[in-house]
Motif scaffolding. Structure first.
Motif, PDB file in Angstrom:
ATOM      1  N   HIS A  43      -0.287   9.702  -2.635  1.00 17.42           N
ATOM      2  CA  HIS A  43       0.916   8.881  -2.453  1.00 17.42           C
ATOM      3  C   HIS A  43       0.698   7.839  -1.351  1.00 17.42           C
ATOM      4  N   ILE A  44       0.060   8.260  -0.271  1.00 14.59           N
ATOM      5  CA  ILE A  44      -0.210   7.322   0.827  1.00 14.59           C
ATOM      6  C   ILE A  44      -1.113   6.194   0.332  1.00 14.59           C
ATOM      7  N   LEU A  45      -2.125   6.511  -0.454  1.00 11.45           N
ATOM      8  CA  LEU A  45      -3.002   5.465  -1.004  1.00 11.45           C
ATOM      9  C   LEU A  45      -2.227   4.501  -1.898  1.00 11.45           C
ATOM     10  N   LEU A  46      -1.309   5.016  -2.688  1.00  6.94           N
ATOM     11  CA  LEU A  46      -0.476   4.148  -3.523  1.00  6.94           C
ATOM     12  C   LEU A  46       0.416   3.245  -2.671  1.00  6.94           C
ATOM     13  N   ILE A  47       0.931   3.781  -1.590  1.00  5.59           N
ATOM     14  CA  ILE A  47       1.759   2.976  -0.678  1.00  5.59           C
ATOM     15  C   ILE A  47       0.918   1.885  -0.027  1.00  5.59           C
ATOM     16  N   VAL A  48      -0.296   2.222   0.393  1.00  5.46           N
ATOM     17  CA  VAL A  48      -1.191   1.226   0.985  1.00  5.46           C
ATOM     18  C   VAL A  48      -1.506   0.135  -0.039  1.00  5.46           C
ATOM     19  N   ALA A  49      -1.752   0.521  -1.283  1.00  8.96           N
ATOM     20  CA  ALA A  49      -2.009  -0.477  -2.333  1.00  8.96           C
ATOM     21  C   ALA A  49      -0.800  -1.379  -2.527  1.00  8.96           C
ATOM     22  N   ALA A  50       0.393  -0.796  -2.518  1.00 11.32           N
ATOM     23  CA  ALA A  50       1.608  -1.599  -2.673  1.00 11.32           C
ATOM     24  C   ALA A  50       1.792  -2.538  -1.484  1.00 11.32           C
ATOM     25  N   LEU A  51       1.496  -2.057  -0.285  1.00 10.43           N
ATOM     26  CA  LEU A  51       1.592  -2.934   0.891  1.00 10.43           C
ATOM     27  C   LEU A  51       0.578  -4.070   0.809  1.00 10.43           C
ATOM     28  N   ALA A  52      -0.609  -3.777   0.288  1.00  7.33           N
ATOM     29  CA  ALA A  52      -1.625  -4.822   0.136  1.00  7.33           C
ATOM     30  C   ALA A  52      -1.201  -5.861  -0.900  1.00  7.33           C
ATOM     31  N   LEU A  53      -0.412  -5.442  -1.875  1.00  8.80           N
ATOM     32  CA  LEU A  53       0.059  -6.351  -2.921  1.00  8.80           C
ATOM     33  C   LEU A  53       1.424  -6.965  -2.598  1.00  8.80           C
ATOM     34  N   ALA A  54       1.945  -6.704  -1.429  1.00  8.02           N
ATOM     35  CA  ALA A  54       3.308  -7.130  -1.083  1.00  8.02           C
ATOM     36  C   ALA A  54       3.520  -8.632  -1.208  1.00  8.02           C
ATOM     37  N   LYS A  55       2.494  -9.427  -0.990  1.00 11.00           N
ATOM     38  CA  LYS A  55       2.681 -10.877  -1.103  1.00 11.00           C
ATOM     39  C   LYS A  55       2.922 -11.304  -2.546  1.00 11.00           C
ATOM     40  N   TYR A  56       2.659 -10.423  -3.510  1.00  7.39           N
ATOM     41  CA  TYR A  56       2.915 -10.705  -4.923  1.00  7.39           C
ATOM     42  C   TYR A  56       4.229 -10.081  -5.405  1.00  7.39           C
ATOM     43  N   ASN A  57       5.028  -9.632  -4.475  1.00 12.53           N
ATOM     44  CA  ASN A  57       6.284  -8.966  -4.781  1.00 12.53           C
ATOM     45  C   ASN A  57       7.373 -10.010  -5.035  1.00 12.53           C
ATOM     46  N   ARG A  58       7.426 -10.516  -6.257  1.00 11.38           N
ATOM     47  CA  ARG A  58       8.365 -11.597  -6.592  1.00 11.38           C
ATOM     48  C   ARG A  58       9.772 -11.107  -6.861  1.00 11.38           C
ATOM     49  N   PHE A  59       9.923  -9.897  -7.311  1.00  9.98           N
ATOM     50  CA  PHE A  59      11.227  -9.370  -7.704  1.00  9.98           C
ATOM     51  C   PHE A  59      11.771  -8.489  -6.585  1.00  9.98           C
ATOM     52  N   ALA A  60      12.274  -9.138  -5.528  1.00 10.80           N
ATOM     53  CA  ALA A  60      12.690  -8.367  -4.365  1.00 10.80           C
ATOM     54  C   ALA A  60      13.892  -9.007  -3.683  1.00 10.80           C
ATOM     55  N   ILE A  61      14.646  -8.167  -2.998  1.00 13.82           N
ATOM     56  CA  ILE A  61      15.731  -8.604  -2.127  1.00 13.82           C
ATOM     57  C   ILE A  61      15.167  -8.522  -0.710  1.00 13.82           C
ATOM     58  N   LEU A  62      15.498  -9.472   0.129  1.00 16.34           N
ATOM     59  CA  LEU A  62      14.912  -9.542   1.484  1.00 16.34           C
ATOM     60  C   LEU A  62      13.398  -9.547   1.399  1.00 16.34           C
ATOM     61  N   LYS A  63      12.878 -10.500   0.694  1.00 18.41           N
ATOM     62  CA  LYS A  63      11.454 -10.582   0.393  1.00 18.41           C
ATOM     63  C   LYS A  63      10.570 -10.621   1.637  1.00 18.41           C
TER      64      LYS A  63
END
Length: 171
Positions: free
Chosen positions: A149-169
């Motif tokens: 789970h931690i590795l998945l969270i790290v991957a999501a944090l690394a991809l955060a700049k591609y997070n187009r569908f977000a509130i408080l981007k």
């Protein structure tokens, strides 16, 4: 060349969205399960569709969800944690109260894309705290799952700049 970047960005955006959805659903479902309990009902035993002459019944159990069923830390684990000297009683009691709501809040915030980076970081801290407890009671398989789970969270944090569908981007 610009088209290649757009396709790459789309792939990374979809990858981020997939991670967000998976991590969010995992947290939400785990939070909901903290409110699960079982109930039993008795139903008459029938023979060929007709009630039996002896008044025999059989018990059937079913799963139910209610606030009164809430248990943040399951009973057997709670007892193991309570015997650990590195976990104070007040801390375990507090953790037991906040674990389910924390999972639900973080899960829904992540699903909606509400301050995604902050939410992912908070989720990582929550999973780290769960890891701490599982290490103390020697639950290696649970620690490995939480590490994933931690590795998945790290991957999501690394991809955060591609997070187009977000509130408080920005967060």
């Amino acid at each position: 060349m610009a088209n290649d970047n757009q396709e790459t960005d789309l792939g990374l955006t979809l990858g981020m969205l997939t991670l967000r959805i998976w991590l969010a659903i995992r947290a939400i479902q785990t939070g909901i399960e903290k409110f699960a309990g079982t109930g039993t009902t008795a139903k008459a035993v029938t023979m060929d569709g007709a009630p039996n002459d002896y008044g025999l019944t059989e018990a059937a159990s079913y799963k139910t969800y209610a606030i009164s069923n809430y248990q943040g830390v399951p009973g057997p684990l709670y007892d193991k944690f309570a015997s650990e000297p590195l976990i104070p009683d007040w801390g375990l009691s507090l953790y037991n109260v906040i674990l389910g709501p924390a999972l639900l809040i973080l899960g829904f915030a992540l699903l909606l894309g509400l301050a995604t980076r902050f939410t992912l970081f908070a989720m990582g801290l929550l999973y780290t705290s769960l890891t701490f407890g599982l290490i103390l009671i020697n639950q290696s398989s649970g620690v490995a799952w939480l590490g994933t789970h931690i590795l998945l969270i790290v991957a999501a944090l690394a991809l955060a700049k591609y997070n187009r569908f977000a509130i408080l981007k920005k967060w």
